[in-house]
Design an enzyme around this catalytic site. Structure first.
Site, PDB file in Angstrom:
ATOM      1  N   LYS A 187       0.873  -1.117   0.076  1.00 36.78           N
ATOM      2  CA  LYS A 187       0.009   0.186  -0.083  1.00 36.78           C
ATOM      3  C   LYS A 187       1.117   1.556   0.001  1.00 36.78           C
ATOM      4  CE  LYS A 187      -3.854   1.822   2.577  1.00 36.78           C
ATOM      5  NZ  LYS A 187      -4.879   1.638   3.804  1.00 36.78           N
ATOM      6  N   SER A 227      -9.692   1.792   2.928  1.00 37.59           N
ATOM      7  CA  SER A 227      -9.018   2.518   2.168  1.00 37.59           C
ATOM      8  C   SER A 227      -7.815   1.905   1.196  1.00 37.59           C
ATOM      9  CB  SER A 227      -8.299   3.761   3.082  1.00 37.59           C
ATOM     10  OG  SER A 227      -7.313   2.936   3.801  1.00 37.59           O
ATOM     11  N   SER A 231      -9.962  -0.456   7.110  1.00 42.69           N
ATOM     12  CA  SER A 231      -9.357  -0.294   5.734  1.00 42.69           C
ATOM     13  C   SER A 231      -8.802  -1.532   5.097  1.00 42.69           C
ATOM     14  CB  SER A 231      -8.558   0.942   5.545  1.00 42.69           C
ATOM     15  OG  SER A 231      -9.111   2.178   5.556  1.00 42.69           O
TER      16      SER A 231
HETATM   17  N1  GLN Z   1     -13.087   4.197   6.357  1.00 47.52           N
HETATM   18  C1  GLN Z   1     -12.361   4.942   7.777  1.00 47.52           C
HETATM   19  C2  GLN Z   1     -12.023   6.129   7.410  1.00 47.52           C
HETATM   20  O1  GLN Z   1     -12.392   6.656   6.439  1.00 47.52           O
HETATM   21  C3  GLN Z   1     -11.330   3.981   7.951  1.00 47.52           C
HETATM   22  C4  GLN Z   1      -9.980   4.262   7.259  1.00 47.52           C
HETATM   23  C5  GLN Z   1      -8.885   3.328   7.734  1.00 47.52           C
HETATM   24  O2  GLN Z   1      -9.041   2.201   8.332  1.00 47.52           O
HETATM   25  N2  GLN Z   1      -7.583   3.581   7.355  1.00 47.52           N
HETATM   26  O3  GLN Z   1     -11.672   6.796   8.486  1.00 47.52           O
END
Ligand code: GLN
Length: 492
Positions: free
Chosen positions: A79, A154, A178
């Site tokens: 990532k 994400s 995420s």
């Molecule tokens: N979707 C969540 C957010 O927008 C989690 C993001 C993540 O786990 N990096 O905060």
């Protein structure tokens, strides 16, 4: 044999038995990336030469008949918020579009030391903020199961790439779901380790009390192999701990499964609920003891997360000021004596240092990142700190306590990973609250620092559904045992 479909163990066996070379394996992925990435945009950077030279080294070792670690020669994807030395690392943001990593993250160092072949860097929502993969400054990733739908975020590129056979496994990060959400939406396995079980040194920080690095893979065994390779205490991350290596051998007839009633409420897509309940029934038929449990503070999890996460995020992102890292507007700042007019006679665009900060951040960050920074700075501002951040931390303790109580009665907790099927591109982007609700079943796990995995359990309308298995802190290995059993039963 299609080389891009192999799991880690299959690829390892193939390499040892000389069915193909590491170079052939890597090349077949690079070819497929060339063909598919234009469409699904899972990779932000492809490191072709680097990958080929890594593969070549493994082939040389194989020729010398050396014993090789299981990850040697296995093509993977990282990532793009995890540093790989000398390779661009953008975090999906314009502000870091010219940033090259000066060192390896600990997880990358560990993968390299095992001989894993790094194919490139994965697309992501900007700074790992988002649930759909639509918030990358460089363009969205598509769900390989249906190009009109989001892959989840994400770790959108990591999940889409594994699902589309563009790599064997990928690393992602999970602050509030995420890893698990995109794994669920893309029909693969995603594992979020116990908080601290994997070093975060070299991970671009989002919310430091929640962030964890973990694996996205084709099956549970692969997730376990990657976890074994990257976990452990690291003196460069003071929050890191050793996860207990237990050989938790269990019989399904002894397994106590908790089903939290707060996770099977109105708002869960009936199709998702049906598939999850059918899976639970199967486990019950195999002898598992199913118990309804209660996690009473679940209803506060989203609000708690949306105070703690933006607060920590706003502090972490303060470093992107146009001076220390990445893009900067400083070149437009003129020496004081020329500050009114430039030498060319035009008005100077940037007045002073504060202006450099403001313009750099204004241009460099996307809308969702700015929204979160505003939430965070507000919650931390004088007079509000006690009312918001401190209060949220107290509720967090209650959420953690709910899980402690539950794990006195059960071994693991099962829930849907996400209340809905993968949604359409553009469907939620203008409605942040409905987007935030996608994470509702995952964020309590981050707040409590627990390990959890999402495994594909079935399909509805040809779209994958993920089952979440939550375990007790530091019992990461127990989750793998249970998940492997469920994986088998689900496919019987
Ligand atoms: N979707 C969540 C957010 O927008 C989690 C993001 C993540 O786990 N990096 O905060």
């Amino acid at each position: 044999m299609n080389l891009t479909e192999l799991t880690i163990t299959q690829a390892h066996q193939g390499l040892l038995k000389r069915k193909f070379s590491a170079l052939e394996l890597t090349k077949s992925f690079l070819d497929r990336i060339k063909e598919r990435n234009k469409k699904i945009f899972a990779f932000l950077t492809v490191c072709e030469d680097f990958a080929l030279s890594q593969a070549k080294k493994i082939d040389d070792l194989l020729l010398q008949k050396r014993e090789l670690p299981i990850l040697a020669g296995i093509p993977c994807l990282i990532k793009d918020n995890i540093l790989v030395k000398d390779i661009r690392c953008t975090a999906g943001s314009k502000i870091l579009s010219n940033y090259t990593a000066p060192y390896d993250a600990t997880v990358v160092k560990l993968l390299k030391s095992q001989g894993a072949v790094i194919l490139g860097k994965a697309n992501l929502d900007e700074f790992a903020i988002g649930s759909s993969g639509e918030h990358s400054a460089f363009g969205k990733t598509l769900n390989p199961h249906d190009f009109t739908r989001v892959p989840g975020g994400s770790s959108s590129g990591s999940a889409a790439a594994v699902a589309d056979n563009l790599c064997v496994f990928a690393l992602g990060s999970d602050t509030g779901g995420s890893i698990r959400l995109p794994a669920s939406f893309c029909g693969i396995v995603g594992f979020k380790p116990t908080y601290g079980a994997v070093s975060r040194f070299g991970l671009i920080a989002m919310a430091s009390s929640l962030d964890q690095i973990g694996a996205l893979s084709k099956n549970v065994e692969d997730a376990k192999i990657v976890f074994e390779a990257i976990s452990g205490k690291d003196e460069l991350d003071s929050t890191s701990v050793e996860s207990k290596i237990s050989n938790f051998k269990f019989q399904i007839s002894n397994l106590r499964i908790g089903i939290p009633k707060e996770y099977f409420i109105k708002g869960v897509d009936p199709a998702v609920k049906k598939i999850i309940l059918e899976a639970i029934k199967k486990f019950e038929q195999m002898g598992a003891k199913i118990k309804e449990i209660s996690l009473p503070h679940t209803k506060y999890a989203l609000a708690t997360y949306y105070i703690i996460m933006p607060s920590e995020l706003s502090a972490n992102l303060a470093r992107y000021d146009g001076i220390k890292y990445g893009k900067s507007e400083i070149q437009n700042l003129h020496p004081p004596k020329f500050s009114k007019k430039t030498l060319a006679g035009k008005k100077s665009k940037i007045k002073d240092l504060l202006d450099v900060y403001l313009k750099t951040r204004g241009k460099g960050f996307g809308d969702e990142v700015r929204r979160r920074i505003m939430l965070g700075t507000y919650a931390l501002s004088r007079g509000f700190y006690e009312a918001y951040y401190l209060k949220a931390q107290k509720v967090r303790t209650l959420i953690r306590e709910d899980f402690n109580q539950a794990f006195r009665k059960v071994d693991v907790i099962l829930t849907p990973t996400c209340p809905t099927l993968p949604f359409k591109i553009g469907e939620k982007i203008k409605d942040p609250l409905s987007m935030y609700l996608s994470d509702i079943f995952m964020i309590a796990v981050n707040l409590a620092g627990l390990p959890a995995i999402s495994i594909p359990i079935g399909k509805c309308k040809n779209l994958p559904v993920g089952l979440q298995i939550i375990g007790k802190g530091l019992q990461d290995y127990k989750i793998f045992e249970v998940a492997q059993t469920f994986e088998k039963i689900a496919h019987e």
